[in-house]
Design a protein around this motif. Structure first.
Motif, PDB file in Angstrom:
ATOM      1  N   GLU A  37     -85.339 -13.803-135.607  1.00  0.00           N
ATOM      2  CA  GLU A  37     -86.522 -13.350-136.333  1.00  0.00           C
ATOM      3  C   GLU A  37     -87.255 -12.254-135.559  1.00  0.00           C
ATOM      4  O   GLU A  37     -87.709 -11.261-136.143  1.00  0.00           O
ATOM      5  N   ILE A  38     -87.371 -12.432-134.241  1.00  0.00           N
ATOM      6  CA  ILE A  38     -88.012 -11.414-133.407  1.00  0.00           C
ATOM      7  C   ILE A  38     -87.249 -10.105-133.490  1.00  0.00           C
ATOM      8  O   ILE A  38     -87.837  -9.031-133.667  1.00  0.00           O
ATOM      9  N   TRP A  39     -85.933 -10.188-133.367  1.00  0.00           N
ATOM     10  CA  TRP A  39     -85.111  -8.972-133.424  1.00  0.00           C
ATOM     11  C   TRP A  39     -85.207  -8.302-134.791  1.00  0.00           C
ATOM     12  O   TRP A  39     -85.301  -7.075-134.889  1.00  0.00           O
ATOM     13  N   LEU A  40     -85.208  -9.111-135.837  1.00  0.00           N
ATOM     14  CA  LEU A  40     -85.276  -8.559-137.194  1.00  0.00           C
ATOM     15  C   LEU A  40     -86.597  -7.838-137.414  1.00  0.00           C
ATOM     16  O   LEU A  40     -86.630  -6.715-137.949  1.00  0.00           O
ATOM     17  N   ASN A  41     -87.694  -8.457-136.994  1.00  0.00           N
ATOM     18  CA  ASN A  41     -89.009  -7.819-137.155  1.00  0.00           C
ATOM     19  C   ASN A  41     -89.123  -6.546-136.321  1.00  0.00           C
ATOM     20  O   ASN A  41     -89.699  -5.551-136.774  1.00  0.00           O
TER      21      ASN A  41
END
Length: 473
Positions: free
Chosen positions: A212-216
């Motif tokens: 999720e961090i990478w996607l954001n």
């Protein structure tokens, strides 16, 4: 009245209150503080405000990505453990980065006052960057009331402490910065209360959290760099002024910029509301809304330029030591026109259409032009007047290019309107710079009346459509 319009109006009222208070606080501080403290102290205070505009971009794009991906969602739909993980990731990251910056700068700096400014800027970064994830999600999920209270709390505490310090005879710039840091600290505490599900609780599994961090970050990095490039456009010019003409001139120019930018607080409030509303709007309705919003923004803003004349007279009488720098308001006052159009209309639409890459490209091109022209005006021509005029040129250039790209997507013709606005801007700068204030006021007022007559059909179109929206169910 349409229920969506009622909700929009309710949100406008909350943000209007928050930003009205911010405008009052900013106005009072802009008018009062320079009369109490020396030019150097005022310059360092403005340098802190300048630096904090950059430190907030140490989110790696995570907060921007979350804002784009979840804009228009409901708060109860958010995956809370995922946001808990992201919040504490930002806290950890910003502690490490800001501590490293402070340690490095402290080891090389010979200017004690600048070192204090940098240290307090880093402390501010640790507070505001993680908080931005919470405030962005409040905006994205249309919890405008809670977001507004966070802003109100910060500004009121800041304002009260500054007034207490000044009335107590404390004139050092450090205490003005302490007031800002304390206001931000208490606003962070309140943000914990209204977003406790996003701060406290179980972390999501490591694999899900990292994904999720990478996607954001991957989604938001382009918007982050676009916004960072946006502030660099003027920032490069201001760096040049501080480097070549010193902290006192930097402070005086910053005062003029602050006065010219006061209106942007309210414009930013409307942009906060408009983004989630547009995300919920059918794409086929976006062009018609754009045309109406453009009329609503541009016509009043061109009229507001008239207030430059009484403002200059009043401010010159109140702050005689800044009277010379206030003449630069003639060059900078129109920036509210182009910045407002860019922030409220163009950027909001580009984010709605997910055109972050286009925003980035336009801003980077303008930054490149800013670097070249600043170098010429500062280090070759050594002209402060030309350097300040460069600010309005860069903002106008970026606004025109971005709007032409956006309206090409909608197949809307705005070239005539853009040319008219440029003519009005150039005319305002010319008469305000070269004529005495009374003659300039009369000349620009006549020009504005002629402009209103030329826009008669657009005004009629706007009033008809507003009536239609208000009567819809």
């Amino acid at each position: 009245m349409n229920s969506k319009i009622k909700k929009f109006a309710k949100n406008v009222s909350y943000t209007f209150l928050a930003n009205f208070l911010s405008i009052i606080v900013s106005t009072v501080l802009i008018l009062i503080v320079p009369g109490f403290i020396g030019a150097d102290d005022y310059g360092y205070w403005q340098l802190y405000i300048f630096y904090t505009s950059y430190i907030s971009y140490m989110s790696l794009g995570l907060t921007d990505g979350a804002y784009l991906r979840y804009g228009g969602c409901e708060y109860n739909e958010l995956n809370k453990p995922v946001f808990v993980s992201q919040y504490w990731f930002l806290v950890t990251f910003d502690i490490v980065v800001n501590f490293s910056i402070a340690l490095f700068y402290g080891s090389i700096s010979t200017d004690t006052s600048k070192t204090i400014v940098v240290f307090l800027t880093c402390l501010t970064g640790i507070l505001v960057v993680p908080r931005s994830l919470l405030t962005f999600m409040l905006q994205a999920t249309n919890r405008i009331k809670e977001f507004s209270i966070i802003i109100i709390l910060e500004r009121i505490i800041y304002f009260i402490l500054v007034i207490i310090f000044l009335l107590s005879g404390i004139r050092q710039f450090e205490y003005l910065i302490y007031a800002d840091v304390i206001g931000k600290f208490f606003s962070v505490l309140y943000s914990f209360f209204v977003c406790k599900e996003l701060v406290f609780g179980k972390f999501a599994p490591m694999k899900i959290s990292m994904r999720e961090i990478w996607l954001n970050i991957s989604v938001g990095s382009r918007l982050l760099f676009a916004n960072f490039a946006n502030i660099l456009i003027i920032g490069i010019v201001r760096f040049g002024i501080e480097n070549n003409w010193g902290i006192e001139t930097f402070g005086k120019v910053s005062l003029t910029l602050s006065i010219s930018n006061m209106l942007m607080l309210f414009i930013n409030a409307l942009a906060v509301i408009l983004f989630p509303a547009l995300r919920r709007t059918s794409e086929q309705n976006l062009p018609a809304i754009y045309k109406m919003m453009r009329i609503i923004i541009i016509i009043p803003l061109l009229g507001l330029l008239i207030f430059y004349y009484p403002a200059k007279v009043i401010l010159s009488a109140w702050l005689p030591q800044y009277a010379e720098s206030l003449t630069y308001m003639a060059l900078l006052f129109p920036m509210c026109l182009y910045e407002s159009k860019m922030l409220l209309l163009i950027n909001t639409y580009l984010k709605t259409l997910r055109k972050e890459k286009l925003m980035l490209v336009i801003n980077l091109i303008t930054v490149g032009i800013s670097v070249v022209l600043t170098f010429i005006s500062v280090f070759i021509l050594n002209s402060l007047n030309l350097t300040i005029l460069l600010i309005i040129f860069l903002l106008a250039f970026r606004s025109v290019i971005a709007e032409l790209c956006l309206t090409k997507v909608f197949k809307i013709q705005v070239k005539k309107d853009i040319i008219l606005e440029i003519i009005m801007t150039v005319f305002f700068i010319f008469v305000s710079w070269y004529l005495n204030i009374r003659v300039a006021l009369i000349a620009y007022s006549i020009a504005y009346v002629v402009y209103l007559i030329s826009k008669k059909n657009d005004i009629v179109y706007l009033l008809r459509n507003i009536k239609k929206f208000l009567n819809s169910k």
